[in-house]
Design a protein around this motif. Structure first.
Motif, short mmCIF file in Angstrom:
data_model
loop_
_atom_site.label_atom_id
_atom_site.label_comp_id
_atom_site.label_asym_id
_atom_site.label_seq_id
_atom_site.Cartn_x
_atom_site.Cartn_y
_atom_site.Cartn_z
N GLU A 194 17.26 13.92 -29.35
CA GLU A 194 17.41 14.99 -30.33
C GLU A 194 18.73 14.80 -31.03
O GLU A 194 19.76 14.55 -30.39
N LYS A 195 18.72 14.92 -32.35
CA LYS A 195 19.95 14.79 -33.14
C LYS A 195 20.74 16.11 -33.04
O LYS A 195 20.20 17.17 -33.31
N THR A 196 22.00 15.99 -32.63
CA THR A 196 22.80 17.19 -32.41
C THR A 196 23.74 17.50 -33.57
O THR A 196 24.18 18.63 -33.70
N GLN A 216 25.19 6.69 -29.01
CA GLN A 216 25.41 7.50 -30.21
C GLN A 216 25.83 8.92 -29.84
O GLN A 216 25.11 9.60 -29.11
N ASN A 266 13.92 14.96 -33.82
CA ASN A 266 13.79 13.95 -32.77
C ASN A 266 13.63 12.56 -33.35
O ASN A 266 12.99 12.37 -34.39
N LEU A 312 18.36 7.05 -38.18
CA LEU A 312 19.12 8.21 -37.70
C LEU A 312 19.52 9.11 -38.87
O LEU A 312 19.51 10.33 -38.75
N VAL A 370 19.19 17.54 -38.16
CA VAL A 370 19.79 18.12 -36.96
C VAL A 370 18.70 18.90 -36.23
O VAL A 370 17.91 19.62 -36.85
N ASN A 391 25.92 11.60 -31.59
CA ASN A 391 25.14 12.68 -32.19
C ASN A 391 23.66 12.65 -31.78
O ASN A 391 22.83 13.30 -32.38
N LEU A 392 23.35 11.89 -30.72
CA LEU A 392 22.00 11.85 -30.16
C LEU A 392 22.04 12.27 -28.70
O LEU A 392 22.79 11.69 -27.91
#
Length: 99
Positions: free
Chosen positions: A96-98, A66, A23, A15, A20, A68-69
Motif C-alpha cells: 500500500e502506498k503511504t 521503498q 495498492n 509507483l 496514496v 512510501n510502500l
C-alpha cells in the motif's frame, strides 16, 4: 520486470501511478532468496535467459526498500512451467502506498 532492462525506471513509473492508500501488486520470476547458488536456481536462471527473461533479486529488494510502500504481502513459491519439468521461483508482492 524480468524482461524489461530499465526495471527500476519502470517500477518508479508504476509507483508514480499509484494513489496514496492505493495498492501495487506484482508477480514475477526470481531466484529463491538465499538459494541463488543452488544448481536448480542456476539452471532456471540460464534457461529463462535464453528467452530474454533475466531473474534479478534487485526487484524484490527495491520494492521492500521503498519508504512510501508498506508491504501487505510478500511470498516466494515454486510452480511448474507447463510442458516442462521445471519449477522456478516466483514472488507475489502487494503493498500500500503511504505517501
Amino acid at each position: 520486470l524480468t524482461m524489461i532492462s530499465p526495471w527500476s525506471e519502470v517500477l518508479q513509473s508504476m509507483l508514480g501511478l499509484v494513489k496514496v492508500c492505493g495498492n501495487l501488486a506484482l508477480i514475477d520470476l526470481v531466484t529463491r532468496d538465499g538459494a541463488a547458488k543452488q544448481w536448480k536456481q542456476k539452471l532456471y536462471k540460464a534457461w529463462f535467459a535464453l528467452d530474454g527473461a533475466y531473474f534479478n533479486r534487485g526487484h524484490a529488494h527495491w520494492l521492500k526498500s521503498q519508504p512510501n510502500l508498506e508491504t501487505v504481502w510478500y511470498s516466494e513459491e515454486e510452480s511448474r512451467v507447463p510442458y516442462t519439468p521445471y519449477y522456478p521461483t516466483h514472488y507475489l508482492y502487494c503493498a500500500e502506498k503511504t505517501a
